[in-house]
Design a protein around this motif. Structure first.
Motif, PDB file in Angstrom:
ATOM      1  N   THR A 209       0.845  -1.298   0.296  1.00 51.63           N
ATOM      2  CA  THR A 209      -0.057  -0.020   0.069  1.00 51.63           C
ATOM      3  C   THR A 209       0.917   1.246   0.056  1.00 51.63           C
ATOM      4  O   THR A 209       2.174   1.165   0.490  1.00 51.63           O
ATOM      5  CB  THR A 209      -0.814  -0.037   1.284  1.00 51.63           C
ATOM      6  OG1 THR A 209       0.082   0.134   2.442  1.00 51.63           O
ATOM      7  CG2 THR A 209      -1.843  -1.250   1.431  1.00 51.63           C
ATOM      8  N   SER A 210       0.260   2.537  -0.350  1.00 48.52           N
ATOM      9  CA  SER A 210       1.107   3.699  -0.430  1.00 48.52           C
ATOM     10  C   SER A 210       1.364   4.062   1.062  1.00 48.52           C
ATOM     11  O   SER A 210       2.573   4.611   1.309  1.00 48.52           O
ATOM     12  CB  SER A 210       0.514   4.778  -0.861  1.00 48.52           C
ATOM     13  OG  SER A 210      -1.006   4.875  -0.207  1.00 48.52           O
TER      14      SER A 210
ATOM     15  N   GLU B 169       4.067   3.577  -8.261  1.00 51.19           N
ATOM     16  CA  GLU B 169       3.531   2.324  -8.026  1.00 51.19           C
ATOM     17  C   GLU B 169       4.047   0.973  -9.068  1.00 51.19           C
ATOM     18  O   GLU B 169       4.134   1.707 -10.248  1.00 51.19           O
ATOM     19  CB  GLU B 169       2.097   2.477  -7.914  1.00 51.19           C
ATOM     20  CG  GLU B 169       1.269   1.128  -7.654  1.00 51.19           C
ATOM     21  CD  GLU B 169      -0.149   1.171  -7.743  1.00 51.19           C
ATOM     22  OE1 GLU B 169      -0.859   0.160  -7.403  1.00 51.19           O
ATOM     23  OE2 GLU B 169      -0.710   2.252  -8.188  1.00 51.19           O
TER      24      GLU B 169
END
Length: 165
Positions: A30-31, A159
């Protein structure tokens, strides 16, 4: 007389892990758990005309089927100092990311692009940690950056979107 047959089917697993040093891999799914890139020149006090380099490596889990990876840049990378920075990304053969290895690498994102530019192609990751894709990031604050850029900052995010093949 009769014959019987059967088969059990199981879906393959697919997943990737990343590393900022090309050796110690872990999941950053996840970020909020993003790995922090280790740029050579501290990106906290960049003078105009500076380019700094950082490595990020990706491989598949073991076990995992093969797949492809696509680098995507966040739109929010254009905030603050991000509107003045440019970058490029290349894949390199080793885990040393600097001006020389960047120059010799294969282009993923052309040099001089806005921080919001994503890759247009994919890199292949082999099954079961069969290969490692080493990305070399080069981020530049151009010599022509305006004085209004002073004191600005941005937390740039990328990402690595992977898909099984």
């Amino acid at each position: 007389d009769s014959e019987h047959s059967q088969a059990t089917f199981t879906a393959g697993r697919f997943g990737i892990v990343g590393s900022t040093n090309g050796t110690n891999f872990s999941e950053h799914a996840t970020s909020g758990s993003a790995a922090t890139l280790n740029f050579q020149v501290a990106p906290t006090a960049m003078p105009p005309g500076t380019t700094t380099y950082a490595l990020y490596s990706v491989t598949t889990l073991n076990p995992s089927v093969a797949g492809t990876v696509n680098l995507r840049a966040a739109e929010a990378n254009s905030a603050g100092l991000g509107q003045h920075l440019t970058y490029g990304v290349r894949t390199i053969t080793g885990t040393t990311c600097n001006a020389s290895t960047f120059a010799a690498g294969a282009e993923v994102v052309p040099t001089g692009r806005a921080l919001t530019t994503s890759a247009t192609g994919n890199q292949i990751v082999q099954a079961n940690n069969g290969n490692q894709v080493n990305y070399c990031f080069a981020v530049t604050l151009p010599q022509t950056a305006p004085s209004t850029a002073q004191g600005l900052s941005v937390t740039a995010r990328w990402e690595f979107v992977a898909q099984s093949t």
